[in-house]
Scaffold this motif. Structure first.
Motif, mmCIF file in Angstrom:
data_model
loop_
_atom_site.group_PDB
_atom_site.id
_atom_site.type_symbol
_atom_site.label_atom_id
_atom_site.label_comp_id
_atom_site.label_asym_id
_atom_site.label_seq_id
_atom_site.Cartn_x
_atom_site.Cartn_y
_atom_site.Cartn_z
ATOM 1 N N ARG A 88 0.825 -1.212 0.000
ATOM 2 C CA ARG A 88 0.000 0.000 0.000
ATOM 3 C C ARG A 88 0.860 1.263 0.000
ATOM 4 N N LEU A 89 1.927 1.247 0.796
ATOM 5 C CA LEU A 89 2.824 2.396 0.830
ATOM 6 C C LEU A 89 3.576 2.543 -0.491
ATOM 7 N N ALA A 90 3.947 1.413 -1.100
ATOM 8 C CA ALA A 90 4.629 1.457 -2.390
ATOM 9 C C ALA A 90 3.718 2.031 -3.465
ATOM 10 N N ASP A 91 2.448 1.654 -3.463
ATOM 11 C CA ASP A 91 1.497 2.193 -4.438
ATOM 12 C C ASP A 91 1.322 3.700 -4.246
ATOM 13 N N ALA A 92 1.273 4.133 -2.989
ATOM 14 C CA ALA A 92 1.133 5.566 -2.720
ATOM 15 C C ALA A 92 2.355 6.330 -3.213
ATOM 16 N N ALA A 93 3.553 5.775 -2.990
ATOM 17 C CA ALA A 93 4.776 6.429 -3.457
ATOM 18 C C ALA A 93 4.816 6.486 -4.980
ATOM 19 N N SER A 94 4.380 5.414 -5.646
ATOM 20 C CA SER A 94 4.346 5.403 -7.104
ATOM 21 C C SER A 94 3.367 6.444 -7.638
ATOM 22 N N ALA A 95 2.240 6.602 -6.948
ATOM 23 C CA ALA A 95 1.262 7.601 -7.365
ATOM 24 C C ALA A 95 1.827 9.012 -7.229
ATOM 25 N N VAL A 96 2.559 9.240 -6.143
ATOM 26 C CA VAL A 96 3.175 10.561 -5.954
ATOM 27 C C VAL A 96 4.223 10.818 -7.025
ATOM 28 N N MET A 97 5.067 9.817 -7.318
ATOM 29 C CA MET A 97 6.100 9.985 -8.336
ATOM 30 C C MET A 97 5.504 10.197 -9.718
ATOM 31 N N GLY A 98 4.321 9.637 -9.954
ATOM 32 C CA GLY A 98 3.676 9.803 -11.239
ATOM 33 C C GLY A 98 2.792 11.026 -11.343
ATOM 34 N N SER A 99 2.669 11.786 -10.272
ATOM 35 C CA SER A 99 1.815 12.971 -10.282
ATOM 36 C C SER A 99 2.437 14.079 -11.117
ATOM 37 N N ARG A 100 1.601 14.980 -11.575
ATOM 38 C CA ARG A 100 2.076 16.058 -12.440
ATOM 39 C C ARG A 100 3.093 16.983 -11.745
ATOM 40 N N PRO A 101 2.871 17.394 -10.461
ATOM 41 C CA PRO A 101 3.866 18.273 -9.832
ATOM 42 C C PRO A 101 5.258 17.659 -9.772
ATOM 43 N N VAL A 102 5.344 16.360 -9.443
ATOM 44 C CA VAL A 102 6.652 15.712 -9.361
ATOM 45 C C VAL A 102 7.276 15.593 -10.744
ATOM 46 N N ARG A 103 6.455 15.277 -11.763
ATOM 47 C CA ARG A 103 6.988 15.176 -13.119
ATOM 48 C C ARG A 103 7.498 16.532 -13.602
ATOM 49 N N VAL A 104 6.800 17.598 -13.216
ATOM 50 C CA VAL A 104 7.243 18.936 -13.621
ATOM 51 C C VAL A 104 8.553 19.306 -12.925
ATOM 52 N N LEU A 105 8.617 19.017 -11.602
ATOM 53 C CA LEU A 105 9.830 19.337 -10.859
ATOM 54 C C LEU A 105 11.020 18.501 -11.319
ATOM 55 N N GLY A 106 10.763 17.249 -11.710
ATOM 56 C CA GLY A 106 11.857 16.325 -11.981
ATOM 57 C C GLY A 106 12.414 16.399 -13.376
ATOM 58 N N ASN A 107 12.606 17.575 -13.907
ATOM 59 C CA ASN A 107 13.304 17.716 -15.187
ATOM 60 C C ASN A 107 14.217 18.925 -15.122
#
Length: 272
Positions: A88-107
């Motif tokens: 459950r925690l892994a799924d939550a972390a994957s969802a956060v990493m796949g979110s738009r804010p993280v994708r925008v920050l991570g470039n």
């Protein structure tokens, strides 16, 4: 924070081993390095004098933003969480990493602007209020490493997919970051007056520098750290470019002759 992080990471390493997954020792060592450096910044000289000395405050801020997240990112805690942590925690972390804010920050297009905005605050009177506030000290301790990790994690964690063209653009823009990050440090170093307006130094040991000299030392440290900190980012971008190029090459090799011919015709028709 140090204790919780150490217990969680160690627990996930043991769980991954029990599930038959081999976790590289150097990643565990990198995470240990992040915790040790974080502890030094909290309990060492910069943690003691960061509210009275500009150079201690800037050194602590820069290392919390650049160095601690770099060690933590190369330790790949999110990948380890998916391997040995709770589902459950892994799924939550994957969802956060796949979110738009993280994708925008991570470039490498956005991250230089974030770093530049963060350290440009040091050039304003707001810097003195932040430096002397216990509330801001706690906020910096928690939020700045999280922000730095959010910028670096998409470069180092598995599962971050980009096209080779986009990764190439990121790699080129990372060189621009070499100059952008250094601007606040250069300004602090060459300015002949105290930028934050706090010209009266707090009482302390005899080796305390004057307010202007303190600012110049802070500029020297920030200038140096900002330049050196881009090296692991460039390495990460190069590794990701290799991984992306290899993935795209395998995808092309898997196509049949008919599929390759159709793809070529579609490409030529678009250009025409």
């Amino acid at each position: 924070m140090i204790l919780v992080a150490a217990v969680a990471y160690g627990w996930w390493v043991v769980a991954a081993h029990h599930r038959g997954a081999r976790w590289p020792w150097w990643r565990t060592l990198s995470f240990l390095g992040a915790l040790v450096l974080f502890g030094i910044l909290q309990f060492g000289i910069v943690g003691v004098y960061d509210q009275t000395l500009r150079w201690a405050f800037v050194l602590r801020l820069a290392l919390l933003f650049f160095a601690v997240p770099t060690f933590a990112a190369f330790a790949a805690p999110l990948t380890l969480l998916r391997t040995g942590g709770p589902a459950r925690l892994a799924d939550a972390a994957s969802a956060v990493m796949g979110s738009r804010p993280v994708r925008v920050l991570g470039n490498a297009i956005v991250s230089p602007l974030v770093a530049l905005a963060l350290f440009c605050v040091l050039l304003t009177p707001l810097s003195a209020a932040i430096r002397t506030s216990p509330v801001w000290a706690v906020a910096i301790t928690v939020l700045v490493p999280m922000l730095g990790f959010g910028l670096l994690a998409p470069l180092t964690e598995a599962g971050s997919l980009r096209s080779s063209t986009f990764v190439t653009a990121e790699f080129l823009l990372a060189f621009v970051e070499l100059m952008l990050d250094a601007i606040p440090g250069i300004v602090l170093r060459i300015t002949g007056h105290v930028l934050d307006g706090a010209t009266v130094m707090a009482s302390g040991p005899g080796w305390f520098p004057s307010a202007l000299r303190d600012q110049h030392l802070a500029g020297d440290l920030l200038w140096f750290i900002a330049e050196v900190a881009d090296i692991p980012v460039l390495i990460s971008l190069f590794v990701r470019w290799q991984r992306t190029d290899r993935r795209e090459a395998h995808a092309v090799d898997a196509l049949s002759d008919e599929e390759m011919a159709e793809l070529t015709r579609a490409h030529l028709s678009r250009r025409g």
